[in-house]
Write a protein that holds these residues in place. Structure first.
Motif, short mmCIF file in Angstrom:
data_model
loop_
_atom_site.label_atom_id
_atom_site.label_comp_id
_atom_site.label_asym_id
_atom_site.label_seq_id
_atom_site.Cartn_x
_atom_site.Cartn_y
_atom_site.Cartn_z
N UNK A 54 -12.36 24.86 -32.40
CA UNK A 54 -11.80 23.77 -33.28
C UNK A 54 -12.46 22.33 -32.84
N UNK A 55 -12.94 22.26 -31.51
CA UNK A 55 -13.28 21.00 -31.06
C UNK A 55 -14.39 21.37 -30.07
N UNK A 56 -15.36 20.16 -30.25
CA UNK A 56 -16.66 20.32 -29.20
C UNK A 56 -16.82 19.04 -28.60
N UNK A 57 -16.77 18.79 -27.21
CA UNK A 57 -17.34 17.53 -26.77
C UNK A 57 -18.69 17.85 -25.94
N UNK A 58 -19.47 17.00 -26.18
CA UNK A 58 -20.98 17.26 -25.68
C UNK A 58 -21.41 16.06 -24.97
N UNK A 59 -21.91 16.30 -23.93
CA UNK A 59 -22.71 15.04 -23.10
C UNK A 59 -24.13 15.16 -22.98
N UNK A 60 -25.09 14.36 -22.89
CA UNK A 60 -26.52 14.76 -22.76
C UNK A 60 -26.49 14.36 -21.32
N UNK A 61 -27.48 15.04 -20.58
CA UNK A 61 -27.64 14.86 -19.12
C UNK A 61 -29.05 14.50 -19.07
N UNK A 62 -29.39 13.33 -18.45
CA UNK A 62 -30.76 12.82 -18.23
C UNK A 62 -31.36 13.22 -16.91
N UNK A 63 -32.92 13.28 -16.87
CA UNK A 63 -33.40 13.52 -15.58
C UNK A 63 -34.68 12.75 -15.99
N UNK A 64 -34.83 11.60 -14.79
CA UNK A 64 -35.76 10.62 -15.08
C UNK A 64 -35.74 10.00 -16.13
N UNK A 65 -34.58 9.87 -16.84
CA UNK A 65 -34.56 8.97 -17.88
C UNK A 65 -34.70 9.83 -19.11
N UNK B 142 -23.44 16.42 -12.67
CA UNK B 142 -24.61 17.21 -12.94
C UNK B 142 -25.76 16.67 -13.22
N UNK B 143 -25.84 15.51 -13.51
CA UNK B 143 -26.85 14.58 -13.58
C UNK B 143 -27.46 14.05 -12.07
N UNK B 144 -26.48 13.99 -11.28
CA UNK B 144 -26.84 13.70 -9.80
C UNK B 144 -27.52 14.78 -9.02
#
Length: 707
Positions: free
Chosen positions: A107-118, A150-152
């Motif tokens: 019923x619900x999704x939370x998404x976050x982009x992960x950047x590497x070298x911008x 995760x980005x770090x």
């Protein structure tokens, strides 16, 4: 969602993981496991973007939502992602997004982009059925924090092909965690690392250092590892949960990691839940559950010390009249005023409880038991004063029962029951008073239950067991019986003949008085018409109307129905209302009396002098007769005050055009004195007791009385 405690534990696990040479997939597995342990979710996924093929494939997953997708989805079709954190649920999803949520079974999704070298390289995706997470900012912050972790990890992996090889990378990762973190030497306590929050937020820094000092002061430091402490910072008013864990540091040394999480909101929620569990929401007093807990403790302590305490059980008299007459919102206001009044009595703050409805309990602890008479006196005085509702004075008295522990009982439920039993005895004895529990009171209660059962049966089967007696009302000057009062008696088949004092209060309490009162009025009207049609055309009968009857919304229509049904001349019926009813809600009383007078009957104010009305009230009411209560007559021959009071009422009645009836006259001396004071009519045993209709006819419809 799970508590901050689980997230706090997870932080230590992530730090331990960062020092090991693991692959990014292994690191992602650990982060997702931490998220799953900390939240109520269906799945947590890290997906890598393949721009060349416009696809995304699963790197790590804790659930099975993408099992049917073979681990790969078309990027252009996965419409739940964006360039920033995005929350999608049924309330904001478009058709395509709803279809995808349905396909994934959530019923619900939370998404976050992960950047590497911008450059956007991956997505952290959390899927759940808990739509309440939409409004929880802490959850959003937590997931964002995990994406930063995760980005770090990914960024450092790219830089040095290692999850943690740089102190600077570690610093940046932990600075973005929403908790204070300090790393110190396992043996010396020297601080080796502190993140930005622990270094710059004073209350966090002070709290962690105080806990560290406590831990290293203890001989067995290991005992505190894995344990948590809750600390309150007085300057900021914040609560923190501080947890200790051991790990091997970057340089190989043994260290202790201390994390501090702000749990202020959690504590407030706990306090709110505890308050709601133990306090009455309307009055703020403790509730029944808290009363039982506290009473059990007090009884145990009192018995052990060889002392005494008491339970006072209070029930409001005729509170239903306030609720029915003004509405429940004003009944609630009255309960709040009473609660404030009780807690304002010296020694009672913190010892008052609302048991429900209009019932209150007070625990008199042994320290103030010696002052119980003053306490009871103060409570009684509180209820002898008016309460202010709608800018008008209202009187609401109480009946109170008193049970003493350990004398009567040491059982919580039994002592409360005994106080309740004593309370009803006080109510049965005339209300507005108190009674101590005794074996006699207990026997009376057993009798009351018997009366209640038989009364309900008598009313439900046609009210034939109730009979109407008549007592003469005599003209003082002619000594002729010009009227009478209709009074109900109960000739019970099971219990025998009973006077009104034995069953009327209970009938009012049970709500049966309306049926009984209507029956008495109808019988009195029939009898009056019979006497009017057979030689006594001006003879009239007084009939009491209970407060319960008067508060019925259709009281005027109901009385009109009875008058029309019996065919009696309405002018030969006098309807008596009690003083306690007349002084509450003057406008409502005026409307009722005006409506009744339009039907033809006269109106009498009964029991005058027993309540708290001022003469100003009397002047406002359209009364025909004032009946003075017998309490003023008992000692009137010797009592100058009683004589002055009667004289005052006589003079007032002449001014406003009413007649005076004095009740309870039993001796010739009383009669002669009242005659000299100018009283119009007399009622009492001196001229006759209440008797059945046939006996009344023989004695009082023949001529001169009192010889």
């Amino acid at each position: 969602m799970s508590s901050d405690n689980n997230r706090n534990i997870g932080l230590s696990e992530i730090i331990r993981m960062l020092e090991n040479n693991v692959t990014f997939t292994q690191a992602a597995d650990s982060v997702l496991e931490c998220i799953t342990d900390s939240m109520d979710i269906c799945d947590a996924v890290v997906m890598q973007i393949d721009r060349e093929n416009d696809t995304m494939h699963v790197i790590s997953e804790t659930g099975n939502c993408f099992k049917d997708e073979s681990g790969t989805v078309k990027r252009s079709e996965f419409v739940l992602c964006s360039d920033a954190i995005k929350i999608t649920y049924e309330g904001n999803a478009d058709t395509a997004q709803k279809g995808l949520l349905d396909r994934l079974g959530v019923k619900l999704s939370i998404t976050v982009p992960i950047l590497i070298n911008n450059v956007k390289a991956m997505y952290l995706i959390v899927l759940s059925n808990d739509v309440q997470a939409v409004s929880d900012n802490k959850i959003k912050e937590y997931i964002s924090d995990m994406a930063l972790v995760l980005h770090g990890i990914a960024q450092s992996k790219v830089i040095n092909n290692s999850l943690i090889s740089s102190y600077d990378v570690l610093q940046k990762i932990l600075d973005n965690i929403g908790s204070g973190i300090i790393v110190c030497s396992r043996y010396s306590g020297n601080i080796l690392f502190e993140n930005e929050m622990a270094a710059n937020v004073q209350e966090v820094r002070d709290t962690i250092r105080e806990c560290l000092e406590d831990v290293f002061t203890c001989e067995d430091v290991h005992r505190n590892i894995g344990a948590s402490m809750e600390r309150y910072n007085t300057e900021s008013g914040l609560w923190f949960e501080v947890r200790f864990s051991e790990l091997e540091w970057i340089d190989g040394s043994e260290v202790i990691v201390v994390t501090a999480v702000d749990i202020t909101q959690k504590k407030k929620n706990q306090q709110k839940i505890e308050y709601q569990a133990h306090n009455d929401f309307l009055t703020g007093l403790y509730n029944r559950m808290k009363c039982e807990v506290n009473l059990r403790k007090v009884i145990r302590r009192t018995e052990k010390a060889g002392l005494k305490g008491a339970v006072l059980f209070i029930d409001l008299d005729d509170f239903k009249h306030i609720n029915d007459g003004l509405g429940h919102q004003y009944g609630d206001i009255l309960l709040q005023q009473i609660a404030a009044g009780l807690t304002g009595i010296p020694g009672l703050r913190g010892h008052c409880y609302r048991m429900g409805g209009d019932e209150f309990v007070i625990i008199v602890e042994p320290e103030i038991f010696g002052d119980i008479n003053n306490i009871i006196g103060n409570i009684t005085a509180l209820f002898n004063k008016p309460w202010y509702l709608m800018e008008t004075e209202y009187f609401c008295t109480m009946s109170m029962g008193v049970a003493v522990f350990p004398d009567n009982s040491v059982d919580v439920h039994e002592i409360t029951r005994m106080a309740d039993v004593a309370m009803y005895e006080a109510k049965r004895s005339g209300k507005n008073g108190y009674t101590y529990y005794s074996s006699e009171v207990e026997n009376s209660t057993a009798k009351r239950l018997d009366i209640e059962n038989n009364m309900r049966q008598a009313v439900s089967t046609g009210i034939e067991e109730f009979v109407v007696f008549y007592q003469p009302v005599v003209d003082v000057n002619t000594q002729m019986c010009t009227s009478c009062e209709a009074l109900v008696r109960w000739d019970s088949k099971a219990l025998g003949f009973m006077g009104p004092g034995e069953f009327i209060p209970l009938a009012e309490y049970l709500g049966l008085i309306t049926s009984i009162g209507d029956y008495v009025l109808e019988e009195a009207c029939r009898r009056c018409k019979l006497w009017n049609d057979n030689g006594y055309p001006d003879f009239y009968i007084n009939v009491n109307l209970s407060v319960v009857q008067l508060l019925q919304k259709n009281v005027v229509e109901n009385i009109k129905r009875i008058l029309d049904k019996t065919g009696v001349n309405p002018k030969n019926i006098v309807l008596e209302i009690t003083e306690s009813f007349a002084i509450n809600d003057m406008q409502r009383v005026m409307d009722i009396i005006t409506g009744l007078k339009k039907l033809g009957p006269r109106i009498a104010l009964d029991d005058f002098g027993t309540g708290y009305s001022s003469l100003n009230y009397i002047k406002q009411l359209p009364l025909d007769i004032i009946k003075v209560d017998k309490t003023f007559i008992d000692d009137i021959v010797e009592d100058d005050y009683a004589q002055a009071f009667i004289k005052l009422i006589v003079d007032l009645s002449k001014t406003i055009g009413t007649k005076i009836v004095v009740e309870g006259v039993e001796h010739k001396e009383q009669f002669e004195l009242l005659k000299s004071l100018g009283v119009d009519y007399i009622q009492g045993y001196y001229f006759g007791k209440p008797v059945p209709a046939n006996i009344f006819e023989e004695k009082n419809l023949e001529g001169r009385l009192g010889e």
